[in-house]
Enzyme design. Structure first.
Site, PDB file in Angstrom:
ATOM      1  N   SER A 145      26.018  20.857  31.504  1.00 41.77           N
ATOM      2  CA  SER A 145      24.611  21.153  31.775  1.00 41.77           C
ATOM      3  C   SER A 145      23.807  19.867  31.877  1.00 41.77           C
ATOM      4  CB  SER A 145      24.053  22.007  30.636  1.00 41.77           C
ATOM      5  OG  SER A 145      22.650  21.973  30.649  1.00 41.77           O
ATOM      6  N   SER A 146      22.859  19.834  32.819  1.00 38.82           N
ATOM      7  CA  SER A 146      22.043  18.624  32.976  1.00 38.82           C
ATOM      8  C   SER A 146      21.211  18.346  31.724  1.00 38.82           C
ATOM      9  CB  SER A 146      21.140  18.774  34.201  1.00 38.82           C
ATOM     10  OG  SER A 146      20.276  19.865  34.031  1.00 38.82           O
ATOM     11  N   ASP A 147      21.027  19.344  30.858  1.00 39.74           N
ATOM     12  CA  ASP A 147      20.253  19.131  29.630  1.00 39.74           C
ATOM     13  C   ASP A 147      21.117  18.682  28.456  1.00 39.74           C
ATOM     14  OD1 ASP A 147      17.628  19.877  30.588  1.00 39.74           O
ATOM     15  OD2 ASP A 147      18.359  21.932  30.690  1.00 39.74           O
ATOM     16  N   HIS A 198      13.617  29.004  29.619  1.00 37.27           N
ATOM     17  CA  HIS A 198      12.291  28.991  30.248  1.00 37.27           C
ATOM     18  C   HIS A 198      11.642  30.359  30.060  1.00 37.27           C
ATOM     19  CE1 HIS A 198      12.611  25.176  32.833  1.00 37.27           C
ATOM     20  NE2 HIS A 198      13.726  25.234  32.156  1.00 37.27           N
ATOM     21  N   ASP A 222       7.091  34.828   8.849  1.00 33.76           N
ATOM     22  CA  ASP A 222       8.444  35.197   8.411  1.00 33.76           C
ATOM     23  C   ASP A 222       9.470  34.143   8.824  1.00 33.76           C
ATOM     24  OD1 ASP A 222       7.962  37.599   7.095  1.00 33.76           O
ATOM     25  OD2 ASP A 222       8.179  38.823   8.894  1.00 33.76           O
ATOM     26  N   TYR A 261      14.728  38.920   0.862  1.00 31.39           N
ATOM     27  CA  TYR A 261      14.942  39.690   2.086  1.00 31.39           C
ATOM     28  C   TYR A 261      16.424  39.641   2.449  1.00 31.39           C
ATOM     29  CZ  TYR A 261      14.380  41.256   6.900  1.00 31.39           C
ATOM     30  OH  TYR A 261      14.479  41.941   8.076  1.00 31.39           O
ATOM     31  N   HIS A 321       7.107  21.808  30.048  1.00 31.91           N
ATOM     32  CA  HIS A 321       8.493  22.119  30.323  1.00 31.91           C
ATOM     33  C   HIS A 321       8.869  23.488  29.734  1.00 31.91           C
ATOM     34  CE1 HIS A 321      12.840  20.351  30.558  1.00 31.91           C
ATOM     35  NE2 HIS A 321      12.860  21.654  30.591  1.00 31.91           N
ATOM     36  N   HIS A 324      18.060  26.144  24.896  1.00 33.88           N
ATOM     37  CA  HIS A 324      16.913  25.858  25.762  1.00 33.88           C
ATOM     38  C   HIS A 324      16.749  26.996  26.758  1.00 33.88           C
ATOM     39  CE1 HIS A 324      14.125  24.041  28.444  1.00 33.88           C
ATOM     40  NE2 HIS A 324      14.991  23.771  29.394  1.00 33.88           N
ATOM     41  N   GLY A 380      18.758  27.935  31.646  1.00 31.40           N
ATOM     42  CA  GLY A 380      18.802  27.859  30.195  1.00 31.40           C
ATOM     43  C   GLY A 380      20.192  27.479  29.775  1.00 31.40           C
ATOM     44  N   ASN A 381      20.347  27.143  28.517  1.00 26.68           N
ATOM     45  CA  ASN A 381      21.660  26.768  28.020  1.00 26.68           C
ATOM     46  C   ASN A 381      21.689  26.827  26.507  1.00 26.68           C
ATOM     47  OD1 ASN A 381      20.420  23.984  27.433  1.00 26.68           O
ATOM     48  ND2 ASN A 381      20.344  24.076  29.675  1.00 26.68           N
ATOM     49  N   SER A 412      26.785  22.989  34.284  1.00 24.32           N
ATOM     50  CA  SER A 412      25.533  22.913  35.048  1.00 24.32           C
ATOM     51  C   SER A 412      25.519  23.903  36.209  1.00 24.32           C
ATOM     52  CB  SER A 412      25.370  21.487  35.591  1.00 24.32           C
ATOM     53  OG  SER A 412      24.133  21.345  36.253  1.00 24.32           O
ATOM     54  N   GLY A 413      24.428  24.663  36.316  1.00 22.12           N
ATOM     55  CA  GLY A 413      24.171  25.454  37.513  1.00 22.12           C
ATOM     56  C   GLY A 413      25.132  26.596  37.798  1.00 22.12           C
TER      57      GLY A 413
END
Lengths: 233, 233, 233, 233
Positions: free
Chosen positions: D74-76, D97, D120, D229, D171, D95, D28-29, D45-46
């Site tokens: 990051s690769s994304d 998973h 909401d 709210y 994905h 992002h 994730g990132n 990345s990683g």
């Protein structure tokens, strides 16, 4: 204490399984293999994780002879031995009863590739072995468990360095890797894949496997010559 | 303070149930039995686990008479008494409302043997009792709960030292063991078995029970004369 | 600081909801009612639980007028007001979006009595209101939410001291009790009941409600004149 | 160290994803965007979350050029770039998973509005993109992932400030917001919505979407001119 480092590494991997909640009580084991000496350190049988010490680990050679250690080795040791003998290039093996992976194993089903989380790690379904024959059960059971895994890979031409995980039917998951830490990582990932695939099929039982192009793209982002994920080492 | 050790042991078992997340608020109880004195220490009724002290435990004999303690004993005490009287060789009883085991009890279904995680502990399905009759409900309810468990085992010739767990229909699980700690262990295992069986049947509702040969193999790895799991004591 | 104790009590109840994992971010609220002064302390609107201080709580009377406090009160305050006005004998109200109870509310289904865990707390299904009419939605929405709950109980002759929990259709659970702490307890129990009933119906969708005799037996163990659960106060 | 604050903010958001259990290992990132400088800080990345330091974050401009930082981004990253370029007014992208949101993405289904918890935050189903074409997969994959999201919003006239979350088919989820912290918040909320919708449809697979009037009411309580709210800022 010639094997101190190997034992500590195996111990750290076993503790990591417990810390990541893949293990209840003594239900699992991790081993660390010394590729040059052809020996591995493994958890002793039936010792609870919260009592386990690095010095408790047992060092065993590929004939299942104890090289160092006073405790009895894990009852699953012979399965580890077979994998180290037959799967060249691996240096760690892990076995757990993590719930989602074990449920797929009990359902005797391979886990289909339904998304990129799976494809990031493995281009194919996580295979499930057939149920062991009565012959094999009555033989050297733990060694036969290893043989069953190896046969499943050989008969289906599954590459063991591309699929580093398997479900033994009615039993549970085994994973391996080029380091013991990678084998532990694979067990954590497998449980997550198994869980997400489980949930996906509850939402839509008829969902098709992900298209091949997307599988390959994700796997090759992380593996092989043109991978670009992670930092260059 | 003649019963100090028994009370502390019972207290530790109760706290372990809470630590393992099998208990919410006061929903459960563990007792520790002194096989020679024929008395057991049990949790007092309705005291939250985070306030529970070893000295709060109540010592009771097999006629449900309080031997030591100032608090009222758990409302389930008489169920424990029946099990200690009728199941020779046990020294611990535990009752919880852990969610997966309770769901099977509410569905009034035994938990089938679907894998080795189950067979490692028990060669047969975890039995579910019939629903209690109105007669029994109106009688001495908690004692009748014990009788219902014992009857279920007697009528089906279930060996109580081989199956150390039961689901009381519409109610929840009871477990026992040769030590109080083993009874707690059995409750943790039962919840895990119940959960994995639940997941398995969601993946494939028609999955058959595991073959008998594999059940026997796994049970006998851990139990009986030729067992080879764990360290020799 | 006339209302210091009431505000601290309300604050502790709100924090307990968070500690018991029933709340994400600001998704819930607990209030504590002073039966004599006819006022209650409630969480301010939209303040995250990890920043919440006892002095942030807002004291409101039964006309929704702020008696003490500088922050805006929870947007759900008027629902609490209606319940305190119409349900005599209660001194705490809690609202959460806990996942299993909310799922039942979104499915617009009452939770059936399937076991003793439910019957220990409530002799009937946990009721689900009808969906609010467009008229009511366009009116004073939060007050109408209170009215919808009260109407559901009145039309069905549900006793509000025997059923201290409700599901508002498409929205989520509200609980109450004779103390604010009991209202929090009821929210925890409701989530557990909702979860176990969910699991039970996945195992057997056709399982019938538990027999009336067993429901009454369990409820009367804990409630009413001949109750025998817990310590005498 | 011109970008110190931006990097720290991005780092805190990444750590919050881990703390909220939305992330396993490096899956994730989160990125933080400087609206004036048109640059953003993102995770390398990683790198595992437990080793991540604020100084590890990489600052990138909207042409994917590294402005500050020695590690590979990051690769994304290119997906984030597309969203910052095409979705005006956002300053954070996340992002993950996370399992329930990923299961909906793998099932290739939008998450319907079944209750107020959803309304909401978002007046419409959480959209799922179509599966990416082979053309796009073979092209600049991560940039095409951004394009696929933007196209899905444009073709359906989805307002990106009203629906701040999307499922990329096969994905997983992406979320955004006017601050990086809001994007993280949206990822937590999305996982919860996905989970409650999952549970609701297990209870009743035929449950209809919530009525429009109730959706609008809840959304407008929290958003737009007449929202009431939270505290006035």
């Amino acid at each position: 204490m010639a094997y101190r480092e190997l034992k500590e590494r195996s111990w750290r991997c076993n503790m990591e399984l417990s810390r990541r909640n893949l293990i209840k009580y003594t239900f699992g084991n991790a081993s660390a293999f010394d590729v040059e000496k052809r020996m591995f350190a493994i958890k002793p049988s039936g010792v609870p994780y919260d009592e386990l010490q690095p010095t408790d680990m047992v060092v065993v050679d590929l004939d299942n002879k104890v090289v160092e250690g006073t405790l009895k080795f894990s009852s699953d040791t012979k399965t580890h031995t077979v994998l180290y003998r037959k799967f060249p290039g691996i240096a760690g093996v892990v076995h757990t009863h993590s719930p989602y992976a074990t449920a797929w194993a009990q359902a005797m089903k391979s886990i289909p590739v339904l998304g990129t989380t799976h494809a990031d790690h493995c281009t194919r379904p996580v295979p499930c072995t057939p149920v062991m024959s009565n012959e094999m059960i009555k033989g050297d059971y733990e060694e036969e468990t290893g043989n069953l895994i190896v046969d499943t890979f050989e008969k289906n031409s599954f590459p063991h360095r591309e699929i580093e995980m398997v479900l033994v039917a009615c039993h549970g998951p085994f994973t391996w890797g080029e380091t013991p830490e990678k084998a532990v990582y694979n067990s954590v990932i497998l449980e997550e894949l198994a869980r997400i695939a489980f949930l996906t099929l509850r939402i839509d039982p008829g969902v098709p496997p992900m298209i091949k192009e997307l599988i390959d793209k994700h796997y090759l982002r992380k593996h092989g010559e043109s991978s670009y994920y992670g930092q260059t080492k």
